[in-house]
Enzyme design. Structure first.
Site, PDB file in Angstrom:
ATOM      1  CE  LYS A  79      -3.939   1.997   2.565  1.00 19.91           C
ATOM      2  NZ  LYS A  79      -4.839   1.816   3.724  1.00 19.91           N
ATOM      3  CB  SER A 154      -7.992   3.713   2.812  1.00 26.85           C
ATOM      4  OG  SER A 154      -7.167   3.119   3.810  1.00 26.85           O
ATOM      5  CB  SER A 178      -8.531   0.852   5.767  1.00 25.47           C
ATOM      6  OG  SER A 178      -9.291   2.022   5.912  1.00 25.47           O
TER       7      SER A 178
END
Length: 485
Positions: A79, A154, A178
């Site tokens: 990420k 996210s 997330s």
């Protein structure tokens, strides 16, 4: 995708038997990205030169009979809020579109030590603020099951990339759900470890008392392997827990006889899609057939969790993002009139709407005259939410419910309605506020989209969480389903 459908041990056996090379794994990853990422848009930055060089080095080590690391040769995505030395890290924000870190996050170092290969950096909601990946400062990621739908957020890029077969596994971060919510939306496994189990050093902070790094994988066994590699005390992280790291992989016995499961009535009540509820109840029947028992319980302060979370997380974001001022990091506005104008213009141009919204809310909650009424009260309610979990865990080993109240929704449907968007995390936020571990595993489909089952455990009891998730997974075929891109 066939290579990435193999279990980790099967991949390693093929590597040892010279039936497969690390270079072939890396080539397969980039070939799949070239084939699918125009539709999915999971990646922001690729690491082709570095990944191919790492693959060649690992293949040489394998030929020389060197010892294999825990994640040897596996293509991984990271990420884009986890810093990687020399590999651009943007947090999916225009503010950091030119930021190339000079050091590795602790988890990035641990992946290298375990001999995984970093394929690239994955899209996300800007600074991890969002639940759909539509708040990226570059482009939205799309759900591989239906590219007209969101992948969740996210960590939407991380979940979508694993679901699309672009990487073997990915790392994400979970502040209020997330990792778990996008895992549920994309039909994969997402684990949020206990707060403090995995180092946050090198994770660009959103809400420091909530942020936690964890793995997104295709199955529970792989999740256990990745957690084994990244967990552990780190002196660089003041919130890192100095606890013994058990054998997570060895916990996957398939035996859940006698486990006591609590099912919160608040997680199956109003607002939960009937088809999601049906899938969760069917999963509970599976647990019963394996010898576990379950009872309805109550987490009475759940109704206050979303408001509590957004006050606390936004307050911490307001403080953490103050460092982005156009002076020290990232992009600087041109031709400011003075220092204050530099701050104003840089932040106005660099931050997206959702980030600005949360900074404003957090600054207000921390301001003189409102601190006691909002921030302090939210901290007190957080304590009550944690006590709810403590009370249930006195009698039960696990808590089980849906990961999200619905399946994924169409892109654009909720982006103009922040309050509706925030309520998508109603089942995951309380877990984050309590700091306990939870995993999302696929438990069925509704209207062609995956449904996630959330299994919640006691602090630092990831072994039981993984054991229960693995036992359930072995009784179903949901985790073996793949989207057709």
């Amino acid at each position: 995708m066939a290579l990435f459908d193999l279990r980790l041990q099967e991949v390693h056996n093929r590597l040892r038997n010279k039936e497969l090379s690390v270079a072939e794994l890396v080539n397969a990853s980039y070939a799949r990205i070239a084939e699918t990422d125009a539709s999915v848009q999971a990646f922001l930055t690729l690491n082709e030169e570095g990944a191919r060089a790492a693959a060649a080095e690992l293949d040489r080590a394998l030929a020389d009979g060197g010892e294999q690391g825990l994640l040897f040769g596996l293509p991984a995505g990271i990420k884009d809020n986890i810093v990687t030395e020399g590999l651009r890290t943007t947090c999916a924000s225009q503010f950091l579109r030119n930021y190339d870190p000079i050091y590795d996050a602790t988890v990035a170092k641990k992946l290298k030590s375990a001999q995984a290969v970093t394929i690239g950096k994955l899209n996300m909601d800007e600074f991890a603020m969002g639940g759909s990946n539509e708040n990226s400062g570059f482009h939205p990621t799309r759900n591989p099951w239906n590219t007209d739908y969101v992948p969740g957020g996210s960590s939407g890029g991380s979940a979508a990339s694993v679901a699309a077969g672009q990487v073997y596994f990915a790392l994400g971060s979970d502040t209020g759900g997330s990792i778990r919510q996008p895992a549920a939306y994309c039909g994969i496994v997402g684990l949020k470890p206990t707060y403090g189990l995995v180092s946050r050093y090198g994770l660009v902070a959103f809400a420091s008392s909530l942020d936690q790094i964890g793995p997104l994988t295709k199955n529970v066994e792989d999740s256990a392997y990745v957690l084994q590699a990244i967990a552990g005390y780190d002196a660089n992280d003041s919130t890192s827990a100095n606890v013994d790291i058990p054998d997570y992989v060895g916990a996957l016995s398939g035996d859940v006889k006698g486990l006591r499961i609590g099912v919160p009535k608040e997680y199956l009540g109003q607002g939960i899609d009937p088809k999601v509820k049906e899938a969760v109840l069917e999963a509970l029947k599976r647990f019963e057939s394996l010898g576990a028992t379950w009872e309805e319980v109550s987490l009475p302060h759940t109704e206050y969790a979303v408001a509590t979370y957004y006050l606390l997380a936004s307050s911490e974001a307001s403080s953490n993002l103050a460092r982005f001022d156009g002076v020290r990091y990232g992009v600087r506005a041109d031709n400011p009139d003075n220092l204050l104008d530099l701050y104003r213009k840089s932040r106005s141009q660099g931050f997206g709407q959702e980030v600005k919204r949360r900074i404003m809310l957090g600054t207000y909650a921390l301001s003189s005259g409102y601190y006691d009424a909002y921030y302090l009260k939210a901290q007190k309610v957080r304590t009550l939410i944690k006590r709810d979990f403590d009370d249930v865990f006195e009698k039960f080993d696990l808590i089980v419910g849906p990961t999200a109240p619905t399946t994924a929704f169409p892109i654009g449907e909720q982006i103009g309605d922040p309050l509706t968007m925030y309520l998508n995390d109603i089942c995951t936020i309380p877990v984050s506020l309590a700091g306990v571990p939870a995993i999302s595993v696929p438990c069925g489909f509704a209207d062609g989209l995956p449904v996630g089952l959330q299994i919640i455990g006691k602090a630092f009891d990831e072994r039981t969480v993984l054991r229960a998730a693995h036992a359930y997974e072995q009784q179903t075929e949901h985790h073996n389903q793949r989207p057709r891109l």
